[in-house]
Design a protein around this motif. Sequence first.
Motif, mmCIF file in Angstrom:
data_model
loop_
_atom_site.group_PDB
_atom_site.id
_atom_site.type_symbol
_atom_site.label_atom_id
_atom_site.label_comp_id
_atom_site.label_asym_id
_atom_site.label_seq_id
_atom_site.Cartn_x
_atom_site.Cartn_y
_atom_site.Cartn_z
ATOM 1 N N SER A 195 2.735 -1.259 13.692
ATOM 2 C CA SER A 195 1.529 -0.441 13.630
ATOM 3 C C SER A 195 1.673 0.791 14.518
ATOM 4 O O SER A 195 1.302 1.900 14.135
ATOM 5 C CB SER A 195 0.327 -1.279 14.070
ATOM 6 N N GLU A 196 2.250 0.603 15.690
ATOM 7 C CA GLU A 196 2.459 1.716 16.615
ATOM 8 C C GLU A 196 3.474 2.720 16.059
ATOM 9 O O GLU A 196 3.249 3.926 16.103
ATOM 10 C CB GLU A 196 2.946 1.171 17.960
ATOM 11 N N LEU A 197 4.590 2.232 15.534
ATOM 12 C CA LEU A 197 5.615 3.119 14.977
ATOM 13 C C LEU A 197 5.069 3.937 13.814
ATOM 14 O O LEU A 197 5.400 5.118 13.660
ATOM 15 C CB LEU A 197 6.830 2.322 14.502
ATOM 16 N N CYS A 198 4.248 3.317 12.992
ATOM 17 C CA CYS A 198 3.712 3.997 11.816
ATOM 18 C C CYS A 198 2.510 4.873 12.146
ATOM 19 O O CYS A 198 2.169 5.770 11.377
ATOM 20 C CB CYS A 198 3.308 2.977 10.752
ATOM 21 N N GLY A 199 1.860 4.587 13.274
ATOM 22 C CA GLY A 199 0.654 5.329 13.613
ATOM 23 C C GLY A 199 -0.500 5.000 12.691
ATOM 24 O O GLY A 199 -1.388 5.816 12.466
ATOM 25 N N ILE A 200 -0.471 3.781 12.149
ATOM 26 C CA ILE A 200 -1.493 3.329 11.208
ATOM 27 C C ILE A 200 -2.068 2.012 11.711
ATOM 28 O O ILE A 200 -1.329 1.126 12.121
ATOM 29 C CB ILE A 200 -0.891 3.141 9.795
ATOM 30 N N SER A 201 -3.391 1.886 11.680
ATOM 31 C CA SER A 201 -4.025 0.673 12.191
ATOM 32 C C SER A 201 -3.839 -0.503 11.224
ATOM 33 O O SER A 201 -3.798 -0.334 10.008
ATOM 34 C CB SER A 201 -5.508 0.907 12.465
ATOM 35 N N GLU A 202 -3.725 -1.681 11.820
ATOM 36 C CA GLU A 202 -3.531 -2.913 11.041
ATOM 37 C C GLU A 202 -4.869 -3.445 10.546
ATOM 38 O O GLU A 202 -5.885 -3.342 11.229
ATOM 39 C CB GLU A 202 -2.858 -3.973 11.915
ATOM 40 N N ARG A 203 -4.833 -4.020 9.353
ATOM 41 C CA ARG A 203 -5.984 -4.734 8.798
ATOM 42 C C ARG A 203 -5.521 -6.118 8.400
ATOM 43 O O ARG A 203 -4.343 -6.338 8.122
ATOM 44 C CB ARG A 203 -6.520 -4.017 7.555
ATOM 45 N N GLU A 204 -6.446 -7.026 8.346
ATOM 46 C CA GLU A 204 -6.130 -8.396 7.928
ATOM 47 C C GLU A 204 -5.910 -8.476 6.426
ATOM 48 O O GLU A 204 -5.089 -9.238 5.949
ATOM 49 C CB GLU A 204 -7.258 -9.354 8.335
ATOM 50 N N SER A 205 -6.679 -7.676 5.675
ATOM 51 C CA SER A 205 -6.637 -7.765 4.217
ATOM 52 C C SER A 205 -7.163 -6.471 3.611
ATOM 53 O O SER A 205 -7.965 -5.773 4.219
ATOM 54 C CB SER A 205 -7.504 -8.927 3.743
ATOM 55 N N LEU A 206 -6.730 -6.172 2.413
ATOM 56 C CA LEU A 206 -7.301 -5.055 1.664
ATOM 57 C C LEU A 206 -8.485 -5.503 0.824
ATOM 58 O O LEU A 206 -9.177 -4.687 0.242
ATOM 59 C CB LEU A 206 -6.250 -4.444 0.723
#
Length: 85
Positions: free
Chosen positions: A61-72
């Motif tokens: 998540s840090e490398l991508c700069g995108i926040s994690e979600r549990e599910s879409l």
Amino acid sequence: LTQLFFADDALCFTQSTEKDYSLLFKVIDEFCKASGQLISKEKSSIIFSPSTMLEERRKGSELCGISERESLGLYLGTPTEFSRP
């Protein structure tokens, strides 16, 4: 790297490694250049397999700069989570 595109949405699937994150963003960068579209990291989400270790999730998540979600949840009316029988 596997992907699914629909209208202005994209779902990309990859392994949880720095090499694959780098490849993913190279592909996204090329896509943006070719299409003229831009990726909004604020509107983007990253989801990991349940078997991905917590430290790998944080790192990805840090490398991508995108926040994690549990599910879409549902995507175009279809569940995004699948389990093996």
